[in-house]
Design a protein around this motif. Structure first.
Motif, PDB file in Angstrom:
ATOM      1  N   ASP A  24       6.702  -0.536  -3.661  1.00 29.63           N
ATOM      2  CA  ASP A  24       7.203   0.111  -4.876  1.00 29.63           C
ATOM      3  C   ASP A  24       7.706  -0.928  -5.877  1.00 29.63           C
ATOM      4  O   ASP A  24       7.481  -0.799  -7.088  1.00 29.63           O
ATOM      5  CB  ASP A  24       8.308   1.113  -4.546  1.00 29.63           C
ATOM      6  N   ALA A  25       8.365  -1.959  -5.392  1.00 32.70           N
ATOM      7  CA  ALA A  25       8.844  -3.026  -6.276  1.00 32.70           C
ATOM      8  C   ALA A  25       7.668  -3.731  -6.947  1.00 32.70           C
ATOM      9  O   ALA A  25       7.729  -4.055  -8.135  1.00 32.70           O
ATOM     10  CB  ALA A  25       9.694  -4.023  -5.488  1.00 32.70           C
ATOM     11  N   SER A  26       6.594  -3.953  -6.188  1.00 30.93           N
ATOM     12  CA  SER A  26       5.423  -4.630  -6.759  1.00 30.93           C
ATOM     13  C   SER A  26       4.795  -3.789  -7.862  1.00 30.93           C
ATOM     14  O   SER A  26       4.348  -4.327  -8.875  1.00 30.93           O
ATOM     15  CB  SER A  26       4.392  -4.952  -5.675  1.00 30.93           C
ATOM     16  N   LYS A  27       4.760  -2.478  -7.670  1.00 31.74           N
ATOM     17  CA  LYS A  27       4.202  -1.606  -8.712  1.00 31.74           C
ATOM     18  C   LYS A  27       5.035  -1.687  -9.982  1.00 31.74           C
ATOM     19  O   LYS A  27       4.489  -1.762 -11.086  1.00 31.74           O
ATOM     20  CB  LYS A  27       4.137  -0.165  -8.211  1.00 31.74           C
ATOM     21  N   LYS A  28       6.344  -1.703  -9.836  1.00 34.83           N
ATOM     22  CA  LYS A  28       7.227  -1.797 -11.000  1.00 34.83           C
ATOM     23  C   LYS A  28       7.079  -3.139 -11.703  1.00 34.83           C
ATOM     24  O   LYS A  28       7.213  -3.236 -12.918  1.00 34.83           O
ATOM     25  CB  LYS A  28       8.677  -1.568 -10.590  1.00 34.83           C
ATOM     26  N   ALA A  29       6.791  -4.195 -10.928  1.00 37.36           N
ATOM     27  CA  ALA A  29       6.628  -5.536 -11.496  1.00 37.36           C
ATOM     28  C   ALA A  29       5.196  -5.781 -11.983  1.00 37.36           C
ATOM     29  O   ALA A  29       4.895  -6.852 -12.496  1.00 37.36           O
ATOM     30  CB  ALA A  29       7.006  -6.587 -10.457  1.00 37.36           C
ATOM     31  N   ARG A  30       4.331  -4.801 -11.767  1.00 35.57           N
ATOM     32  CA  ARG A  30       2.904  -4.921 -12.121  1.00 35.57           C
ATOM     33  C   ARG A  30       2.226  -6.058 -11.362  1.00 35.57           C
ATOM     34  O   ARG A  30       1.461  -6.836 -11.916  1.00 35.57           O
ATOM     35  CB  ARG A  30       2.720  -5.052 -13.619  1.00 35.57           C
ATOM     36  N   VAL A  31       2.554  -6.123 -10.081  1.00 32.75           N
ATOM     37  CA  VAL A  31       1.919  -7.062  -9.161  1.00 32.75           C
ATOM     38  C   VAL A  31       1.069  -6.220  -8.219  1.00 32.75           C
ATOM     39  O   VAL A  31       1.572  -5.296  -7.579  1.00 32.75           O
ATOM     40  CB  VAL A  31       2.963  -7.865  -8.351  1.00 32.75           C
ATOM     41  N   HIS A  32      -0.215  -6.537  -8.150  1.00 32.29           N
ATOM     42  CA  HIS A  32      -1.118  -5.728  -7.337  1.00 32.29           C
ATOM     43  C   HIS A  32      -1.055  -6.142  -5.867  1.00 32.29           C
ATOM     44  O   HIS A  32      -1.299  -7.302  -5.526  1.00 32.29           O
ATOM     45  CB  HIS A  32      -2.558  -5.857  -7.840  1.00 32.29           C
ATOM     46  N   ILE A  33      -0.704  -5.190  -5.018  1.00 35.17           N
ATOM     47  CA  ILE A  33      -0.794  -5.365  -3.570  1.00 35.17           C
ATOM     48  C   ILE A  33      -1.791  -4.324  -3.091  1.00 35.17           C
ATOM     49  O   ILE A  33      -1.631  -3.129  -3.343  1.00 35.17           O
ATOM     50  CB  ILE A  33       0.573  -5.170  -2.874  1.00 35.17           C
ATOM     51  N   ARG A  34      -2.823  -4.787  -2.416  1.00 35.54           N
ATOM     52  CA  ARG A  34      -3.892  -3.890  -1.973  1.00 35.54           C
ATOM     53  C   ARG A  34      -3.384  -2.893  -0.937  1.00 35.54           C
ATOM     54  O   ARG A  34      -2.607  -3.242  -0.060  1.00 35.54           O
ATOM     55  CB  ARG A  34      -5.047  -4.691  -1.358  1.00 35.54           C
ATOM     56  N   THR A  35      -3.857  -1.661  -1.070  1.00 39.63           N
ATOM     57  CA  THR A  35      -3.551  -0.613  -0.095  1.00 39.63           C
ATOM     58  C   THR A  35      -4.591   0.491  -0.222  1.00 39.63           C
ATOM     59  O   THR A  35      -5.127   0.715  -1.301  1.00 39.63           O
ATOM     60  CB  THR A  35      -2.126  -0.049  -0.270  1.00 39.63           C
ATOM     61  N   ARG A  36      -4.893   1.127   0.890  1.00 42.83           N
ATOM     62  CA  ARG A  36      -5.807   2.274   0.878  1.00 42.83           C
ATOM     63  C   ARG A  36      -5.104   3.552   1.313  1.00 42.83           C
ATOM     64  O   ARG A  36      -5.571   4.634   1.054  1.00 42.83           O
ATOM     65  CB  ARG A  36      -6.982   2.031   1.824  1.00 42.83           C
ATOM     66  N   CYS A  37      -3.984   3.398   2.003  1.00 42.40           N
ATOM     67  CA  CYS A  37      -3.331   4.561   2.611  1.00 42.40           C
ATOM     68  C   CYS A  37      -2.154   5.065   1.779  1.00 42.40           C
ATOM     69  O   CYS A  37      -1.426   5.944   2.214  1.00 42.40           O
ATOM     70  CB  CYS A  37      -2.883   4.230   4.026  1.00 42.40           C
ATOM     71  N   ASP A  38      -1.958   4.487   0.603  1.00 45.11           N
ATOM     72  CA  ASP A  38      -0.886   4.890  -0.304  1.00 45.11           C
ATOM     73  C   ASP A  38       0.497   4.737   0.327  1.00 45.11           C
ATOM     74  O   ASP A  38       1.378   5.557   0.127  1.00 45.11           O
ATOM     75  CB  ASP A  38      -1.108   6.309  -0.821  1.00 45.11           C
ATOM     76  N   GLY A  39       0.663   3.703   1.120  1.00 41.61           N
ATOM     77  CA  GLY A  39       1.987   3.391   1.654  1.00 41.61           C
ATOM     78  C   GLY A  39       2.374   4.104   2.927  1.00 41.61           C
ATOM     79  O   GLY A  39       3.556   4.288   3.199  1.00 41.61           O
ATOM     80  N   ASN A  40       1.407   4.459   3.754  1.00 40.39           N
ATOM     81  CA  ASN A  40       1.690   5.175   4.999  1.00 40.39           C
ATOM     82  C   ASN A  40       1.529   4.311   6.251  1.00 40.39           C
ATOM     83  O   ASN A  40       1.451   4.837   7.357  1.00 40.39           O
ATOM     84  CB  ASN A  40       0.794   6.411   5.108  1.00 40.39           C
ATOM     85  N   ALA A  41       1.443   3.004   6.088  1.00 40.32           N
ATOM     86  CA  ALA A  41       1.309   2.053   7.206  1.00 40.32           C
ATOM     87  C   ALA A  41       0.081   2.330   8.057  1.00 40.32           C
ATOM     88  O   ALA A  41       0.086   2.111   9.260  1.00 40.32           O
ATOM     89  CB  ALA A  41       2.566   2.053   8.071  1.00 40.32           C
ATOM     90  N   ALA A  42      -0.988   2.804   7.434  1.00 37.33           N
ATOM     91  CA  ALA A  42      -2.195   3.111   8.190  1.00 37.33           C
ATOM     92  C   ALA A  42      -3.306   2.078   7.991  1.00 37.33           C
ATOM     93  O   ALA A  42      -4.069   1.820   8.905  1.00 37.33           O
ATOM     94  CB  ALA A  42      -2.713   4.494   7.798  1.00 37.33           C
ATOM     95  N   CYS A  43      -3.390   1.483   6.813  1.00 35.69           N
ATOM     96  CA  CYS A  43      -4.531   0.610   6.531  1.00 35.69           C
ATOM     97  C   CYS A  43      -4.240  -0.865   6.791  1.00 35.69           C
ATOM     98  O   CYS A  43      -5.171  -1.658   6.921  1.00 35.69           O
ATOM     99  CB  CYS A  43      -4.999   0.789   5.093  1.00 35.69           C
ATOM    100  N   LEU A  44      -2.997  -1.269   6.817  1.00 34.44           N
ATOM    101  CA  LEU A  44      -2.559  -2.654   7.046  1.00 34.44           C
ATOM    102  C   LEU A  44      -3.015  -3.626   5.965  1.00 34.44           C
ATOM    103  O   LEU A  44      -2.960  -4.833   6.143  1.00 34.44           O
ATOM    104  CB  LEU A  44      -3.026  -3.161   8.413  1.00 34.44           C
ATOM    105  N   MET A  45      -3.454  -3.113   4.829  1.00 34.92           N
ATOM    106  CA  MET A  45      -3.924  -3.976   3.748  1.00 34.92           C
ATOM    107  C   MET A  45      -2.773  -4.591   2.957  1.00 34.92           C
ATOM    108  O   MET A  45      -2.963  -5.572   2.248  1.00 34.92           O
ATOM    109  CB  MET A  45      -4.841  -3.205   2.808  1.00 34.92           C
ATOM    110  N   CYS A  46      -1.584  -4.025   3.066  1.00 35.40           N
ATOM    111  CA  CYS A  46      -0.456  -4.486   2.232  1.00 35.40           C
ATOM    112  C   CYS A  46       0.382  -5.562   2.912  1.00 35.40           C
ATOM    113  O   CYS A  46       1.540  -5.747   2.569  1.00 35.40           O
ATOM    114  CB  CYS A  46       0.405  -3.296   1.812  1.00 35.40           C
TER     115      CYS A  46
END
Length: 113
Positions: A24-46
């Motif tokens: 959430d902090a990265s989104k506010k700072a406009r820093v892209h962190i890759r994710t596919r699961c929208d923050g549900n700890a399922a994809c491990l991309m973040c």
């Protein structure tokens, strides 16, 4: 005082409320962190690395299960790690950006010959 999160390599900083996830902090700072699961700890991309993990919440069971021994090397899931104090977060370079950067560097090198 609210914690300040510094994101590298972009060197962007943002102050957030304690308990905000790094994602959430990265989104506010406009820093892209890759994710596919929208923050549900399922994809491990973040996965990110944190210089001093003492500024973050302790890893939960789900994050421990997903990351295993990587936690001991400073890795955290941005969607699960909550900032309690200021810290510096290293965001891995997007693979596509890395490939483009490497190709451009190779072209510059070839042009010098």
């Amino acid at each position: 005082m609210n914690p300040e999160i510094r994101f590298l390599p972009d060197d962007k900083k943002i102050q957030i409320k304690p308990g905000t996830t790094l994602l959430d902090a990265s989104k506010k700072a406009r820093v892209h962190i890759r994710t596919r699961c929208d923050g549900n700890a399922a994809c491990l991309m973040c996965k990110v690395t944190v210089e001093d993990g003492t500024g973050l919440s302790a890893p939960g069971d789900n994050e421990k299960r997903k990351l295993g021994e990587l936690i001991g090397r400073g890795y955290r899931l941005a969607c699960q790690a909550k900032a309690l104090r200021s810290c510096t977060v290293h965001v891995p370079e997007d693979p596509l950006k890395a490939a483009v950067r490497a190709q451009l560097a190779k072209q510059r090198e070839e042009e010098q010959w």
